[in-house]
Design a protein around this motif. Sequence first.
Motif, PDB file in Angstrom:
ATOM      1  N   ASP A 320      -0.121  -5.307   8.033  1.00  0.00           N
ATOM      2  CA  ASP A 320       1.946  -5.116   7.872  1.00  0.00           C
ATOM      3  C   ASP A 320       3.003  -5.930   8.970  1.00  0.00           C
ATOM      4  N   THR A 346      -4.560  -8.054   6.776  1.00  0.00           N
ATOM      5  CA  THR A 346      -4.743  -6.797   5.608  1.00  0.00           C
ATOM      6  C   THR A 346      -2.914  -5.400   5.946  1.00  0.00           C
ATOM      7  N   THR A 347      -2.921  -4.125   5.096  1.00  0.00           N
ATOM      8  CA  THR A 347      -2.260  -3.007   5.789  1.00  0.00           C
ATOM      9  C   THR A 347      -2.382  -2.424   7.203  1.00  0.00           C
ATOM     10  N   HIS A 348      -1.323  -1.659   7.931  1.00  0.00           N
ATOM     11  CA  HIS A 348      -1.738  -0.927   8.809  1.00  0.00           C
ATOM     12  C   HIS A 348      -3.072   0.170   8.748  1.00  0.00           C
TER      13      HIS A 348
END
Length: 397
Positions: A320, A346-348
């Motif tokens: 993020d 990637t995302t958190h």
Amino acid sequence: MTLEIRTATDNDWESICRADGRAFGFGYTDAEMAERRPLHDLSRFRIAVDNGEIVSTAGSYALDVTLPGGVCVPMGGVTWVSTLATHRRQGIMRQVVEAVHADIDSRGEPLATLWASEGSIYEHLGYGIASQVRMTTINPRLASMGAEYRCEPGSVRYIDGDAAIDAMTDTWERFRRCRTGEVSHDHAYNEVVYPLRARPDGAMSGAYYLSHADGYAAYRIEQKWNTGHPAHILHLIELAAVTPEAHAALWHTLLSIDLVGEIRSNVIASDDPLPFLLDNQRALRTIELNDGIWANVRDPAICFGARSYRCSDRLVIEADGKRWAIEGGPDGASCRAVRTRPDLLTTHAWFSALLYGGTLPSTLVAGRRMTARNADVLNRADLFFGTALAPHCQSHY
Ligand SMILES: CC(C)(COP(=O)(O)OP(=O)(O)OC[C@H]1O[C@@H](n2cnc3c(N)ncnc32)[C@H](O)[C@@H]1OP(=O)(O)O)[C@@H](O)C(=O)NCCC(=O)NCCS
């Protein structure tokens, strides 16, 4: 609607039980509310109140969780998340859970984890799947163990009362440090849980405890007499074995219990060696393999700096928009914010999923939840984050 989100107080306990009961479909009697009350620190609970009525709840338990390498960190075990049907899909749960996260952060706990009732709720809130839960069924009439595993007479005994509470505390404390994802159960917790388990649960008996010097097992029996063809169901609810000898001795005893036609459990890890101790490995069947613990790393520097890694390397992960360099190996690691080019993006939520070592970067890349700079980086990342033992959690919170 005038919504107030506030910290719960002692006076809110019964209303919280009623609100949660409506959302989940259960109802505690006054006595049940009273006996469960000591398990809950209401200063860790946040509630949404609309016109005097509690319409949404969430809280957390103060737990200690084991990370790869055996280091433990404090963790907020998020629980009791609910919104009444009359107030759903208006963003209320999100606000209440964010208030619980702020509380966990203010207590200096670097990690929040939970069990999800449904698979699609928590990715929105920064949680990724960190471990799996396996439903198993064993036919004990097919599951014979070699005579070499027969334990010495007297090495496994039934216990109850204070002896069971002490085993649940002392043996569990040794056991849970051997398995990533497992959490602390203190003496006060076991003093509340023991009498709850001692009572029948629906069609199931109260819990029985088998004890070994290095382990114990807890189970309930659901009687099935089948007019002359008894085939009771043994529900295994906890098995903590610190040594391979304790594991084999407890299983030898469990498989020897008469009148049982099936052993059901959701506490056997996916890499448990039991099938290899059986003459017929298919006597143990996996019925389902589902998401287990969902993790939301609140403080990446502490969490990823506390665990160990399978080989020595340095990888930069962007989650993020924030970049973290993790440098470490089998003996320890550090994690810090950086600006350098990321290896993984990637995302958190899916960054958090890497913490326990059971969800591999290559799985996330194949599942379109992560991208890697190149195939070599991805291969290194799998070797770095993966763990020898699968992370696993028997504790339902
Ligand atoms: C799950 C529950 C707490 C959601 O409460 P809510 O107040 O309606 O949730 P919110 O409106 O704050 O939704 C937050 C986000 O989660 C999503 N979400 C919430 N519940 C969901 C569900 N059951 N399935 C899929 N997505 C869900 C929403 O779409 C929303 O995403 P967005 O912000 O990106 O749009 C509520 O439906 C409930 O009480 N269910 C029964 C009890 C339960 O299962 N609790 C969870 C225990 S782990």
